[in-house]
Design a protein around this motif. Structure first.
Motif, PDB file in Angstrom:
ATOM      1  N   VAL A  70      31.072 -50.852  48.465  1.00 34.47           N
ATOM      2  CA  VAL A  70      30.584 -52.028  47.734  1.00 34.47           C
ATOM      3  C   VAL A  70      29.545 -52.772  48.562  1.00 34.47           C
ATOM      4  O   VAL A  70      28.473 -53.143  48.069  1.00 34.47           O
ATOM      5  CB  VAL A  70      31.754 -52.951  47.353  1.00 34.47           C
ATOM      6  CG1 VAL A  70      31.232 -54.281  46.802  1.00 34.47           C
ATOM      7  CG2 VAL A  70      32.654 -52.272  46.321  1.00 34.47           C
ATOM      8  N   ARG A  71      29.847 -52.986  49.835  1.00 32.46           N
ATOM      9  CA  ARG A  71      28.879 -53.671  50.702  1.00 32.46           C
ATOM     10  C   ARG A  71      27.597 -52.858  50.841  1.00 32.46           C
ATOM     11  O   ARG A  71      26.493 -53.399  50.810  1.00 32.46           O
ATOM     12  CB  ARG A  71      29.494 -53.916  52.080  1.00 32.46           C
ATOM     13  CG  ARG A  71      30.552 -55.001  52.112  1.00 32.46           C
ATOM     14  CD  ARG A  71      30.818 -55.450  53.536  1.00 32.46           C
ATOM     15  NE  ARG A  71      31.289 -54.348  54.367  1.00 32.46           N
ATOM     16  CZ  ARG A  71      32.569 -54.056  54.574  1.00 32.46           C
ATOM     17  NH1 ARG A  71      33.507 -54.794  53.998  1.00 32.46           N
ATOM     18  NH2 ARG A  71      32.920 -53.051  55.347  1.00 32.46           N
ATOM     19  N   GLY A  72      27.755 -51.550  50.990  1.00 34.41           N
ATOM     20  CA  GLY A  72      26.583 -50.700  51.169  1.00 34.41           C
ATOM     21  C   GLY A  72      25.679 -50.682  49.956  1.00 34.41           C
ATOM     22  O   GLY A  72      24.450 -50.758  50.076  1.00 34.41           O
ATOM     23  N   VAL A  73      26.272 -50.599  48.772  1.00 32.56           N
ATOM     24  CA  VAL A  73      25.472 -50.582  47.551  1.00 32.56           C
ATOM     25  C   VAL A  73      24.773 -51.920  47.355  1.00 32.56           C
ATOM     26  O   VAL A  73      23.596 -51.979  46.977  1.00 32.56           O
ATOM     27  CB  VAL A  73      26.353 -50.239  46.334  1.00 32.56           C
ATOM     28  CG1 VAL A  73      25.573 -50.415  45.041  1.00 32.56           C
ATOM     29  CG2 VAL A  73      26.857 -48.811  46.440  1.00 32.56           C
ATOM     30  N   ALA A  74      25.473 -53.006  47.629  1.00 32.50           N
ATOM     31  CA  ALA A  74      24.857 -54.330  47.479  1.00 32.50           C
ATOM     32  C   ALA A  74      23.627 -54.460  48.373  1.00 32.50           C
ATOM     33  O   ALA A  74      22.603 -55.019  47.962  1.00 32.50           O
ATOM     34  CB  ALA A  74      25.881 -55.413  47.806  1.00 32.50           C
ATOM     35  N   ASP A  75      23.707 -53.945  49.587  1.00 28.73           N
ATOM     36  CA  ASP A  75      22.558 -54.003  50.493  1.00 28.73           C
ATOM     37  C   ASP A  75      21.341 -53.294  49.903  1.00 28.73           C
ATOM     38  O   ASP A  75      20.208 -53.760  50.043  1.00 28.73           O
ATOM     39  CB  ASP A  75      22.905 -53.359  51.839  1.00 28.73           C
ATOM     40  CG  ASP A  75      23.736 -54.264  52.730  1.00 28.73           C
ATOM     41  OD1 ASP A  75      23.758 -55.481  52.474  1.00 28.73           O
ATOM     42  OD2 ASP A  75      24.366 -53.751  53.673  1.00 28.73           O
ATOM     43  N   TYR A  76      21.571 -52.169  49.258  1.00 31.02           N
ATOM     44  CA  TYR A  76      20.462 -51.349  48.771  1.00 31.02           C
ATOM     45  C   TYR A  76      19.611 -52.083  47.741  1.00 31.02           C
ATOM     46  O   TYR A  76      18.419 -51.806  47.604  1.00 31.02           O
ATOM     47  CB  TYR A  76      21.005 -50.055  48.173  1.00 31.02           C
ATOM     48  CG  TYR A  76      19.959 -48.979  47.976  1.00 31.02           C
ATOM     49  CD1 TYR A  76      19.554 -48.180  49.035  1.00 31.02           C
ATOM     50  CD2 TYR A  76      19.379 -48.756  46.727  1.00 31.02           C
ATOM     51  CE1 TYR A  76      18.605 -47.183  48.864  1.00 31.02           C
ATOM     52  CE2 TYR A  76      18.430 -47.765  46.546  1.00 31.02           C
ATOM     53  CZ  TYR A  76      18.046 -46.986  47.615  1.00 31.02           C
ATOM     54  OH  TYR A  76      17.098 -46.003  47.435  1.00 31.02           O
ATOM     55  N   TYR A  77      20.213 -53.021  47.025  1.00 27.80           N
ATOM     56  CA  TYR A  77      19.482 -53.734  45.981  1.00 27.80           C
ATOM     57  C   TYR A  77      18.641 -54.885  46.527  1.00 27.80           C
ATOM     58  O   TYR A  77      17.821 -55.445  45.802  1.00 27.80           O
ATOM     59  CB  TYR A  77      20.459 -54.280  44.931  1.00 27.80           C
ATOM     60  CG  TYR A  77      21.137 -53.196  44.121  1.00 27.80           C
ATOM     61  CD1 TYR A  77      20.396 -52.285  43.385  1.00 27.80           C
ATOM     62  CD2 TYR A  77      22.521 -53.087  44.092  1.00 27.80           C
ATOM     63  CE1 TYR A  77      21.012 -51.293  42.646  1.00 27.80           C
ATOM     64  CE2 TYR A  77      23.149 -52.096  43.352  1.00 27.80           C
ATOM     65  CZ  TYR A  77      22.384 -51.203  42.634  1.00 27.80           C
ATOM     66  OH  TYR A  77      22.989 -50.214  41.897  1.00 27.80           O
ATOM     67  N   ARG A  78      18.845 -55.260  47.774  1.00 24.03           N
ATOM     68  CA  ARG A  78      18.047 -56.356  48.336  1.00 24.03           C
ATOM     69  C   ARG A  78      16.591 -55.933  48.467  1.00 24.03           C
ATOM     70  O   ARG A  78      16.304 -54.869  49.033  1.00 24.03           O
ATOM     71  CB  ARG A  78      18.579 -56.765  49.709  1.00 24.03           C
ATOM     72  CG  ARG A  78      19.873 -57.539  49.688  1.00 24.03           C
ATOM     73  CD  ARG A  78      20.203 -58.127  51.051  1.00 24.03           C
ATOM     74  NE  ARG A  78      20.515 -57.101  52.043  1.00 24.03           N
ATOM     75  CZ  ARG A  78      19.697 -56.713  53.017  1.00 24.03           C
ATOM     76  NH1 ARG A  78      18.483 -57.241  53.124  1.00 24.03           N
ATOM     77  NH2 ARG A  78      20.071 -55.791  53.886  1.00 24.03           N
ATOM     78  N   PRO A  79      15.642 -56.737  47.991  1.00 21.53           N
ATOM     79  CA  PRO A  79      14.228 -56.344  48.094  1.00 21.53           C
ATOM     80  C   PRO A  79      13.787 -56.052  49.524  1.00 21.53           C
ATOM     81  O   PRO A  79      12.951 -55.180  49.752  1.00 21.53           O
ATOM     82  CB  PRO A  79      13.491 -57.561  47.516  1.00 21.53           C
ATOM     83  CG  PRO A  79      14.470 -58.171  46.567  1.00 21.53           C
ATOM     84  CD  PRO A  79      15.816 -57.979  47.196  1.00 21.53           C
ATOM     85  N   GLY A  80      14.337 -56.757  50.501  1.00 17.59           N
ATOM     86  CA  GLY A  80      13.928 -56.554  51.888  1.00 17.59           C
ATOM     87  C   GLY A  80      14.737 -55.519  52.639  1.00 17.59           C
ATOM     88  O   GLY A  80      14.565 -55.366  53.857  1.00 17.59           O
ATOM     89  N   PHE A  81      15.580 -54.788  51.939  1.00 14.97           N
ATOM     90  CA  PHE A  81      16.445 -53.814  52.619  1.00 14.97           C
ATOM     91  C   PHE A  81      15.637 -52.653  53.181  1.00 14.97           C
ATOM     92  O   PHE A  81      14.663 -52.193  52.583  1.00 14.97           O
ATOM     93  CB  PHE A  81      17.488 -53.267  51.648  1.00 14.97           C
ATOM     94  CG  PHE A  81      18.247 -52.088  52.195  1.00 14.97           C
ATOM     95  CD1 PHE A  81      19.250 -52.267  53.135  1.00 14.97           C
ATOM     96  CD2 PHE A  81      17.931 -50.791  51.797  1.00 14.97           C
ATOM     97  CE1 PHE A  81      19.939 -51.178  53.658  1.00 14.97           C
ATOM     98  CE2 PHE A  81      18.613 -49.701  52.311  1.00 14.97           C
ATOM     99  CZ  PHE A  81      19.622 -49.896  53.243  1.00 14.97           C
ATOM    100  N   HIS A  82      16.071 -52.169  54.348  1.00 19.54           N
ATOM    101  CA  HIS A  82      15.585 -50.903  54.889  1.00 19.54           C
ATOM    102  C   HIS A  82      16.759 -50.201  55.562  1.00 19.54           C
ATOM    103  O   HIS A  82      17.616 -50.860  56.172  1.00 19.54           O
ATOM    104  CB  HIS A  82      14.451 -51.116  55.896  1.00 19.54           C
ATOM    105  CG  HIS A  82      13.844 -49.824  56.348  1.00 19.54           C
ATOM    106  ND1 HIS A  82      14.277 -49.156  57.474  1.00 19.54           N
ATOM    107  CD2 HIS A  82      12.869 -49.057  55.800  1.00 19.54           C
ATOM    108  CE1 HIS A  82      13.585 -48.037  57.603  1.00 19.54           C
ATOM    109  NE2 HIS A  82      12.723 -47.952  56.608  1.00 19.54           N
ATOM    110  N   PRO A  83      16.860 -48.873  55.461  1.00 20.57           N
ATOM    111  CA  PRO A  83      18.005 -48.162  56.053  1.00 20.57           C
ATOM    112  C   PRO A  83      18.179 -48.371  57.548  1.00 20.57           C
ATOM    113  O   PRO A  83      19.280 -48.151  58.076  1.00 20.57           O
ATOM    114  CB  PRO A  83      17.702 -46.694  55.726  1.00 20.57           C
ATOM    115  CG  PRO A  83      16.879 -46.750  54.485  1.00 20.57           C
ATOM    116  CD  PRO A  83      16.024 -47.976  54.641  1.00 20.57           C
ATOM    117  N   SER A  84      17.131 -48.773  58.244  1.00 15.50           N
ATOM    118  CA  SER A  84      17.279 -49.039  59.680  1.00 15.50           C
ATOM    119  C   SER A  84      18.239 -50.190  59.937  1.00 15.50           C
ATOM    120  O   SER A  84      18.717 -50.360  61.063  1.00 15.50           O
ATOM    121  CB  SER A  84      15.916 -49.348  60.304  1.00 15.50           C
ATOM    122  OG  SER A  84      15.329 -50.492  59.708  1.00 15.50           O
TER     123      SER A  84
END
Length: 306
Positions: A270-284
């Motif tokens: 759940v936390r991981g998926v939520a991060d992915y939707y953030r416009p400023g997210f990057h996998p780093s």
């Protein structure tokens, strides 16, 4: 005219403003081999649910990672950034080896008389037919479809990075005595997923797939992954020769295994998926790189492959 973002690849920064090291890693395909001759059917001792939860990876990844390789081979000529091109070449090599390694686990099960093809044939249809290339389409539609494919791979790679970080830090498997060869395979694979966790995302940005395409892809991938995993575990229970006939997996089996640290818990996803939707997210911004580098230095299979 198709455009790319020459600034999308290259150094990215974490929340502290420091540059992570993963962009400087050289992604190499390690020619690993695993001996499955002594693999117990329930290689997580006394835990058929945890075993089959992990076994779904073997059902999905041979065809799935072939799809990744094919899509990124198509994308490679469009990449204008030299470093990203090298990263994609390394990504393609690693994913090809992953597909082959998991396919050999399927071969082992087949040799033991366990027929997994009713499920794996469906997965191959999914990746080859439903999500595969569209050679009959015109150039513009093929390019748009390639962006969809790259975005889907990026969304899936987000999950594999989360799984990779989890399996690298799963002491419960060491404590319970999970088969060391299988554990090495899962951790080697997980470490390489963490190594190349940003490549598909950077490629998606470089090709200007767009934020909303990224969101749409994850909205498709999240329920699809859940459904495939649920169906996969149920199928594996149905062909398990060591379980009483009619035994079915239960949700309480999952939550019990998650509490014991034998499978990832729901909050991690759940936390991981939520991060992915953030416009400023990057996998780093995800963790696990240090664990990955450290494990690849001691992995029995990776050390032999050098």
């Amino acid at each position: 005219m198709f455009t790319v973002d020459d600034r999308a690849a290259g150094p990215h920064y974490d929340r502290r403003g420091t540059s992570p090291n993963h962009e400087r890693l050289v992604l190499e395909a390690r020619d690993v081999e695993f001996d499955w001759a002594k693999l117990p059917f329930h290689y997580v001792p006394g835990e058929p649910f945890a075993t089959h939860m992990l076994n779904v990876l073997h059902l999905l990844l041979p065809a799935g990672e072939e799809f990744f390789v094919d899509a990124f081979k198509q994308a490679l000529p469009l990449i204008k950034d030299d470093q990203l091109r090298l990263d994609v070449q390394g990504f393609i090599g690693q994913e090809a080896v992953h597909s082959q390694a998991h396919a050999k686990v399927l071969d082992h099960f087949a040799a033991e008389g366990v027929d997994l093809t009713p499920y794996t044939d469906q997965i191959r249809w999914l990746f080859e037919k439903l999500l595969g290339p569209r050679p009959g389409w015109n150039k513009r539609r093929r390019h748009s479809w390639l962006l969809e494919q790259v975005s889907l791979v990026s969304a899936i790679e987000h999950y594999t990075a989360i799984l990779g970080e989890w399996v690298l830090d799963s002491p419960a498997h060491d404590a319970i005595g999970t088969d060391p060869v299988m554990l090495d395979m899962l951790r080697w694979h997980g470490a390489e997923e963490v190594e190349h966790k940003a490549v598909a995302f950077d490629t998606m940005k470089h090709l200007r797939a767009g934020y909303w395409r990224r969101v749409r892809a994850q909205l498709v991938v999240t329920p699809a992954m859940a459904l495939l995993w649920i169906r996969g575990v149920r199928f594996l229970y149905s062909v398990d020769p060591y379980l009483p006939a009619g035994t079915k997996p239960r949700w309480r089996d999952y939550f019990r295994a998650a509490r014991r640290g034998l499978v990832p818990g729901p909050r991690k996803f759940v936390r991981g998926v939520a991060d992915y939707y953030r416009p400023g997210f990057h996998p780093s911004q995800l963790g696990g790189l240090g664990l990955a580098v450290d494990y690849l230095a001691v992995s029995p299979a990776a050390r032999v492959a050098r």
